[in-house]
Design a protein around this motif. Structure first.
Motif, mmCIF file in Angstrom:
data_model
loop_
_atom_site.group_PDB
_atom_site.id
_atom_site.type_symbol
_atom_site.label_atom_id
_atom_site.label_comp_id
_atom_site.label_asym_id
_atom_site.label_seq_id
_atom_site.Cartn_x
_atom_site.Cartn_y
_atom_site.Cartn_z
ATOM 1 N N SER A 92 0.933 -1.227 -0.059
ATOM 2 C CA SER A 92 -0.119 -0.782 0.048
ATOM 3 C C SER A 92 1.228 1.445 0.210
ATOM 4 O O SER A 92 0.463 2.774 -0.010
ATOM 5 C CB SER A 92 -1.177 -0.373 1.634
ATOM 6 N N VAL A 93 1.950 1.396 0.837
ATOM 7 C CA VAL A 93 2.633 2.240 0.568
ATOM 8 C C VAL A 93 3.956 2.311 0.059
ATOM 9 O O VAL A 93 3.323 3.656 -0.929
ATOM 10 C CB VAL A 93 4.114 2.279 1.969
ATOM 11 N N ARG B 294 1.062 12.998 -8.888
ATOM 12 C CA ARG B 294 0.483 14.381 -8.488
ATOM 13 C C ARG B 294 2.292 15.338 -8.056
ATOM 14 O O ARG B 294 1.454 16.486 -8.842
ATOM 15 C CB ARG B 294 -0.282 13.945 -7.442
ATOM 16 N N ASP C 33 2.008 1.611 -3.518
ATOM 17 C CA ASP C 33 1.069 2.491 -4.046
ATOM 18 C C ASP C 33 0.846 3.687 -4.103
ATOM 19 O O ASP C 33 1.131 4.967 -5.255
ATOM 20 C CB ASP C 33 -0.547 1.519 -4.254
ATOM 21 N N TYR C 34 0.847 4.577 -2.936
ATOM 22 C CA TYR C 34 0.529 5.910 -2.476
ATOM 23 C C TYR C 34 1.618 6.680 -3.045
ATOM 24 O O TYR C 34 2.004 7.694 -3.380
ATOM 25 C CB TYR C 34 0.490 5.739 -0.636
ATOM 26 N N GLN C 35 3.020 6.192 -2.316
ATOM 27 C CA GLN C 35 4.839 6.597 -3.443
ATOM 28 C C GLN C 35 4.250 6.932 -4.670
ATOM 29 O O GLN C 35 4.889 7.945 -4.882
ATOM 30 C CB GLN C 35 5.748 5.433 -2.415
ATOM 31 N N THR C 36 3.824 6.053 -5.476
ATOM 32 C CA THR C 36 3.581 6.311 -6.943
ATOM 33 C C THR C 36 2.628 7.370 -7.603
ATOM 34 O O THR C 36 2.607 7.860 -7.819
ATOM 35 C CB THR C 36 3.237 4.392 -7.814
ATOM 36 N N HIS C 37 1.921 7.089 -6.359
ATOM 37 C CA HIS C 37 0.628 7.889 -6.499
ATOM 38 C C HIS C 37 0.942 9.595 -6.611
ATOM 39 O O HIS C 37 0.807 10.736 -7.216
ATOM 40 C CB HIS C 37 -0.852 8.057 -5.846
ATOM 41 N N PHE C 38 1.748 9.299 -5.571
ATOM 42 C CA PHE C 38 1.979 11.088 -5.064
ATOM 43 C C PHE C 38 2.895 11.412 -5.582
ATOM 44 O O PHE C 38 3.092 12.338 -5.920
ATOM 45 C CB PHE C 38 2.367 10.892 -3.538
ATOM 46 N N ARG C 39 3.876 10.540 -6.106
ATOM 47 C CA ARG C 39 4.793 11.046 -7.870
ATOM 48 C C ARG C 39 4.336 11.351 -8.668
ATOM 49 O O ARG C 39 5.109 12.371 -9.015
ATOM 50 C CB ARG C 39 5.941 9.430 -7.495
#
Length: 207
Positions: free
Chosen positions: A143-144, A154, A146-152
Motif C-alpha cells: 500500500s505504501v 501528482r 502504491d501511495y508513493q507512486t500516486h503522489f510522485r
C-alpha cells in the motif's frame, strides 16, 4: 520522478506485467504486449502526467483482435478483466489527435495475483503469529508503494503545471514591459512634437 521513469523509444515494446512511464510524441501511437494465460485476472491503470490537456486514447485487445477496452481522450482510468483466452494481449496509447503536444504517460499493468509470501501460506492450518505479522507488513508495504507512486505522479503533474504557468507569466511580463516601453517612448515623442510646433509658431510671429 526520474528514479522510475523509463523512456520508450520504440513503437512496440514487450513488458512483463509492470509499470512504466514513457514519452508519447504528437501524432504518435505506442503499443505494448503481454502474454496472459486463460483465467488470469489483470488490471490496467494509466495516467497522463504531462502534456497538453493531459489526455490520451487507450485501447486494449485480446489475442484475436477483439476490443476489450477503448476510451478516447482520457486523463486517467483503470480497467480490470479476466483473460478469456490464452495468448498475447495488446494495449496501445495514442496521441494521434494532437498535432504539436507530446505527452508523458504512466501505466501499471498487473497480471495475476502476487505469489504467496510463504510457500505454505495457503495451507489449511493457521499461520503462526510471526507469519501473520509478516503478511500484514507485506500488505502494508504494498500500500505504501502504491501511495508513493500516486503522489510522485501528482507531484510531477503539479510541477509541470507550475512550470507552464511560470513560462506564461514570464512571457506576459515581457510583453507588458515592451508595451510600457513603447507607450513611454510614444508619449515622449508626442510631447516633444507639441513643444517643437509651439516654438516654430512663436518664431514666425516675432519675425
Amino acid at each position: 520522478m526520474s528514479g522510475f521513469v523509463l523512456s520508450a523509444q520504440l513503437l512496440c515494446v514487450w513488458v512483463l506485467g509492470s509499470e512504466l512511464t514513457f514519452e508519447l510524441p504528437d501524432n504518435a501511437k505506442q503499443c505494448f504486449y503481454e502474454d496472459i494465460t486463460i483465467g488470469t485476472k489483470c488490471t490496467l491503470e494509466f495516467q497522463v502526467v504531462t502534456g497538453g490537456h493531459y489526455d490520451v486514447d487507450c485501447r486494449l485487445e485480446d489475442p484475436e483482435g477483439a476490443t476489450l477496452y477503448k476510451e478516447m481522450k482520457k486523463q486517467y482510468d483503470s480497467f480490470t478483466f479476466t483473460a478469456a483466452k490464452n495468448g498475447t494481449y495488446k494495449f496501445c496509447f495514442s496521441n494521434e489527435f494532437s498535432t504539436f503536444t507530446h505527452k508523458t504517460v504512466y501505466f501499471d499493468f498487473q497480471v495475476g495475483d502476487d505469489p504467496p509470501l510463504f510457500p505454505n501460506e495457503n495451507r489449511v492450518t493457521a499461520l503462526t503469529q510471526m507469519e501473520s505479522a509478516c503478511v500484514s507488513i507485506h500488505e502494508a508495504l504494498k500500500s505504501v508503494i502504491d501511495y508513493q507512486t500516486h503522489f510522485r505522479l501528482r507531484e510531477a503533474q503539479g510541477r509541470s503545471r507550475a512550470e507552464d504557468l511560470n513560462t506564461r507569466v514570464a512571457f506576459w511580463s515581457i510583453g507588458e514591459a515592451i508595451i510600457l516601453l513603447v507607450v513611454s517612448i510614444s508619449q515622449v515623442v508626442l510631447l516633444r512634437s507639441f513643444f517643437s510646433d509651439r516654438k516654430t509658431t512663436t518664431t514666425r510671429v516675432g519675425s
